[in-house]
Design a protein around this motif. Structure first.
Motif, PDB file in Angstrom:
ATOM      1  N   THR A 144      20.549   0.757  16.601  1.00 37.26           N
ATOM      2  CA  THR A 144      21.861   0.144  16.405  1.00 37.26           C
ATOM      3  C   THR A 144      22.938   1.213  16.289  1.00 37.26           C
ATOM      4  N   ALA A 145      22.636   2.301  15.585  1.00 36.41           N
ATOM      5  CA  ALA A 145      23.607   3.394  15.456  1.00 36.41           C
ATOM      6  C   ALA A 145      23.926   4.017  16.813  1.00 36.41           C
ATOM      7  N   ILE A 146      22.947   4.057  17.701  1.00 30.79           N
ATOM      8  CA  ILE A 146      23.163   4.627  19.028  1.00 30.79           C
ATOM      9  C   ILE A 146      23.915   3.666  19.928  1.00 30.79           C
ATOM     10  N   CYS A 147      23.622   2.378  19.807  1.00 25.61           N
ATOM     11  CA  CYS A 147      24.088   1.396  20.798  1.00 25.61           C
ATOM     12  C   CYS A 147      25.280   0.551  20.362  1.00 25.61           C
ATOM     13  N   ASP A 148      25.601   0.520  19.082  1.00 19.23           N
ATOM     14  CA  ASP A 148      26.695  -0.322  18.593  1.00 19.23           C
ATOM     15  C   ASP A 148      27.726   0.563  17.894  1.00 19.23           C
ATOM     16  N   ARG A 149      28.906   0.632  18.461  1.00 22.65           N
ATOM     17  CA  ARG A 149      29.933   1.542  17.943  1.00 22.65           C
ATOM     18  C   ARG A 149      30.398   1.178  16.544  1.00 22.65           C
ATOM     19  N   SER A 150      30.223  -0.075  16.151  1.00 23.34           N
ATOM     20  CA  SER A 150      30.695  -0.492  14.833  1.00 23.34           C
ATOM     21  C   SER A 150      29.764  -0.059  13.714  1.00 23.34           C
ATOM     22  N   TYR A 151      28.576   0.406  14.071  1.00 26.12           N
ATOM     23  CA  TYR A 151      27.569   0.781  13.078  1.00 26.12           C
ATOM     24  C   TYR A 151      27.452   2.297  13.070  1.00 26.12           C
ATOM     25  N   LYS A 152      28.039   2.926  12.068  1.00 23.46           N
ATOM     26  CA  LYS A 152      28.164   4.382  12.086  1.00 23.46           C
ATOM     27  C   LYS A 152      27.283   5.041  11.030  1.00 23.46           C
ATOM     28  N   LEU A 153      26.453   5.973  11.493  1.00 22.19           N
ATOM     29  CA  LEU A 153      25.661   6.816  10.596  1.00 22.19           C
ATOM     30  C   LEU A 153      26.093   8.261  10.791  1.00 22.19           C
ATOM     31  N   SER A 154      25.808   9.103   9.811  1.00 24.40           N
ATOM     32  CA  SER A 154      26.137  10.518   9.939  1.00 24.40           C
ATOM     33  C   SER A 154      25.329  11.133  11.080  1.00 24.40           C
ATOM     34  N   LYS A 155      25.860  12.175  11.678  1.00 23.76           N
ATOM     35  CA  LYS A 155      25.151  12.864  12.755  1.00 23.76           C
ATOM     36  C   LYS A 155      23.816  13.415  12.275  1.00 23.76           C
ATOM     37  N   GLU A 156      23.794  13.873  11.031  1.00 21.26           N
ATOM     38  CA  GLU A 156      22.559  14.433  10.473  1.00 21.26           C
ATOM     39  C   GLU A 156      21.476  13.356  10.338  1.00 21.26           C
ATOM     40  N   LYS A 157      21.873  12.183   9.898  1.00 19.93           N
ATOM     41  CA  LYS A 157      20.899  11.101   9.738  1.00 19.93           C
ATOM     42  C   LYS A 157      20.374  10.632  11.092  1.00 19.93           C
ATOM     43  N   ILE A 158      21.261  10.510  12.066  1.00 20.37           N
ATOM     44  CA  ILE A 158      20.835  10.108  13.407  1.00 20.37           C
ATOM     45  C   ILE A 158      19.871  11.134  13.989  1.00 20.37           C
ATOM     46  N   GLU A 159      20.152  12.403  13.774  1.00 19.50           N
ATOM     47  CA  GLU A 159      19.290  13.444  14.321  1.00 19.50           C
ATOM     48  C   GLU A 159      17.920  13.451  13.627  1.00 19.50           C
ATOM     49  N   THR A 160      17.897  13.208  12.330  1.00 20.18           N
ATOM     50  CA  THR A 160      16.618  13.113  11.622  1.00 20.18           C
ATOM     51  C   THR A 160      15.772  11.986  12.202  1.00 20.18           C
ATOM     52  N   LEU A 161      16.387  10.842  12.433  1.00 20.85           N
ATOM     53  CA  LEU A 161      15.676   9.693  13.000  1.00 20.85           C
ATOM     54  C   LEU A 161      15.262   9.966  14.448  1.00 20.85           C
ATOM     55  N   ARG A 162      16.141  10.606  15.196  1.00 17.04           N
ATOM     56  CA  ARG A 162      15.815  10.905  16.598  1.00 17.04           C
ATOM     57  C   ARG A 162      14.575  11.785  16.695  1.00 17.04           C
ATOM     58  N   LYS A 163      14.530  12.826  15.901  1.00 19.84           N
ATOM     59  CA  LYS A 163      13.379  13.732  15.944  1.00 19.84           C
ATOM     60  C   LYS A 163      12.096  13.018  15.540  1.00 19.84           C
ATOM     61  N   TYR A 164      12.210  12.126  14.553  1.00 21.36           N
ATOM     62  CA  TYR A 164      11.021  11.409  14.109  1.00 21.36           C
ATOM     63  C   TYR A 164      10.501  10.482  15.210  1.00 21.36           C
ATOM     64  N   PHE A 165      11.367   9.694  15.812  1.00 24.48           N
ATOM     65  CA  PHE A 165      10.925   8.747  16.839  1.00 24.48           C
ATOM     66  C   PHE A 165      10.554   9.436  18.146  1.00 24.48           C
ATOM     67  N   ASP A 166      11.128  10.603  18.387  1.00 24.23           N
ATOM     68  CA  ASP A 166      10.789  11.323  19.612  1.00 24.23           C
ATOM     69  C   ASP A 166       9.365  11.854  19.567  1.00 24.23           C
ATOM     70  N   ASN A 167       8.887  12.118  18.383  1.00 21.83           N
ATOM     71  CA  ASN A 167       7.521  12.621  18.201  1.00 21.83           C
ATOM     72  C   ASN A 167       6.587  11.438  17.973  1.00 21.83           C
ATOM     73  N   ALA A 168       5.779  11.111  18.962  1.00 19.45           N
ATOM     74  CA  ALA A 168       4.914   9.928  18.885  1.00 19.45           C
ATOM     75  C   ALA A 168       3.983   9.981  17.688  1.00 19.45           C
ATOM     76  N   GLU A 169       3.700  11.172  17.190  1.00 18.43           N
ATOM     77  CA  GLU A 169       2.829  11.318  16.031  1.00 18.43           C
ATOM     78  C   GLU A 169       3.617  11.868  14.841  1.00 18.43           C
ATOM     79  N   GLY A 170       4.869  11.441  14.755  1.00 19.59           N
ATOM     80  CA  GLY A 170       5.748  11.932  13.707  1.00 19.59           C
ATOM     81  C   GLY A 170       5.223  11.616  12.314  1.00 19.59           C
ATOM     82  N   ASN A 171       5.498  12.504  11.388  1.00 19.82           N
ATOM     83  CA  ASN A 171       5.071  12.353  10.000  1.00 19.82           C
ATOM     84  C   ASN A 171       6.076  11.477   9.266  1.00 19.82           C
ATOM     85  N   ILE A 172       5.595  10.346   8.719  1.00 20.28           N
ATOM     86  CA  ILE A 172       6.485   9.409   8.041  1.00 20.28           C
ATOM     87  C   ILE A 172       7.206  10.046   6.866  1.00 20.28           C
ATOM     88  N   ASP A 173       6.629  11.110   6.280  1.00 17.71           N
ATOM     89  CA  ASP A 173       7.279  11.795   5.163  1.00 17.71           C
ATOM     90  C   ASP A 173       8.635  12.378   5.562  1.00 17.71           C
TER      91      ASP A 173
END
Length: 338
Positions: A144-173
């Motif tokens: 939603t943060a990527i696709c909906d302009r009205s829903y704004k998260l910090s760049k740092e938070k988006i990047e944390t989530l991006r790295k986690y989802f990009d890694n198929a075996e990402g560590n939930i911690d």
């Protein structure tokens, strides 16, 4: 073609990516509460707007359109219906879409049945110890943060989530520290009751809220605590602290009874109706003065407002649409001609 927002490597070749999981929102958007695709109505329900604009989907029945719009669909509306709701094209690649599906499927298959169809009256929370739960809700937040302009998260938070989802075996911690508050709206009474829920975005200070059919997902724009969002009983200070998940293993979901769910939605509609009525009074009075050069009597203004709000020609949210207002406005300007 632009590069995929997730992997930042491949071409964003995927079309019709639902950034809010289709399997969850479909029953809310369909006119009969079914899980058939593209069969119902959607409405812009922002409290900041002074009209509610309805939109139907490709497979909505002619009867459904007539019932909600009070008329046949225009060519522009038919064209708009060809675009799926809460979906985007060329934002992600096909490979990353599969990563999303691998998170969504276990949740829908194994977690959703724990919740839907059960009566949770008298219960306050449910702890769900399943590996898909936190990733699933964070996926809704990220996309939603990527696709909906009205829903704004910090760049740092988006990047944390991006790295986690990009890694198929990402560590939930890596993402457990992100505050996440989920309310399940117990929806009883049959499939058609899901159509009384909402799908959309709400922002309030440092609270980012996704209305997700029978779920409400709240987080903060960064990693600080989630601010109070006083939305018709949805939150209170105590429950916001108790049911916000941050670094826990078992995920706590706050339970809203069917009665609480109905009261919350009714509270929204009452507030919205008050704002509409005041707006209609002002607009009709101005229209009357501009057309006739004299002031209209307050009792006539109220008669007009009641005609708009209580019209039997259209149902539900459509009575608040701009098209419906204009139609009744023209009729009553003629009726009250000096």
């Amino acid at each position: 073609m632009q590069t995929c927002k997730l992997c930042q490597k491949n071409a964003a070749d995927k079309t019709n990516t639902h950034y809010l999981t289709d399997g969850i929102i479909r029953s809310c958007l369909n006119e009969d509460g079914s899980n058939k695709r593209e069969k119902g109505m959607a409405f812009n329900i922002s409290l900041e707007e002074t009209s509610i604009e309805a939109r139907f989907q490709r497979s909505t029945s002619r009867e459904g359109i007539m019932r909600n719009f009070g008329r046949e669909a225009s060519e522009e509306e038919i064209e708009a219906a060809k675009k799926p709701l809460f979906a985007v094209d060329h934002v992600f690649c096909s490979g990353c879409e599969k990563k999303f599906t691998d998170i969504e499927n276990p949740f829908i298959r194994e977690v959703l049945p724990i919740l839907r169809g059960k009566d949770f009256s008298g219960e306050q929370e449910i702890a769900i110890d399943h590996p898909s739960v936190r990733p699933f809700f964070l996926l809704q937040v990220y996309r939603t943060a990527i696709c909906d302009r009205s829903y704004k998260l910090s760049k740092e938070k988006i990047e944390t989530l991006r790295k986690y989802f990009d890694n198929a075996e990402g560590n939930i911690d890596e993402v457990k520290s992100i505050p996440l508050h989920v309310t399940y709206l117990n929806t009883l009474g049959g499939e058609n009751q899901f159509t009384t829920n909402s799908v959309g975005i709400g922002n309030n200070n440092n609270n980012r809220c996704v209305f997700f059919n029978d779920f409400v997902i709240q987080t903060s724009s960064d990693d600080s605590p989630i601010d109070m969002f006083d939305y018709h009983g949805l939150n209170n200070e105590a429950s916001l602290k108790i049911y916000t998940n941050q670094n826990e293993d078992a995920f706590k979901v706050r339970l809203f009874s069917n009665d609480q769910r109905i009261a919350m939605h009714n509270g929204y509609h009452i507030e919205k109706a008050k704002k509409f009525k005041e707006n209609y009074r002002k607009k009709f009075s101005v229209r009357y003065f501009l057309k006739y050069g004299s002031r209209i009597h307050p009792s006539q203004v109220e008669e007009f407002v009641n005609a708009v709000i209580h019209s039997e020609e259209v149902n539900d949210e459509s009575k608040y649409s701009t098209a419906h207002f204009e139609k009744i406005c023209d009729l009553y300007l003629d009726k009250f001609k000096p």
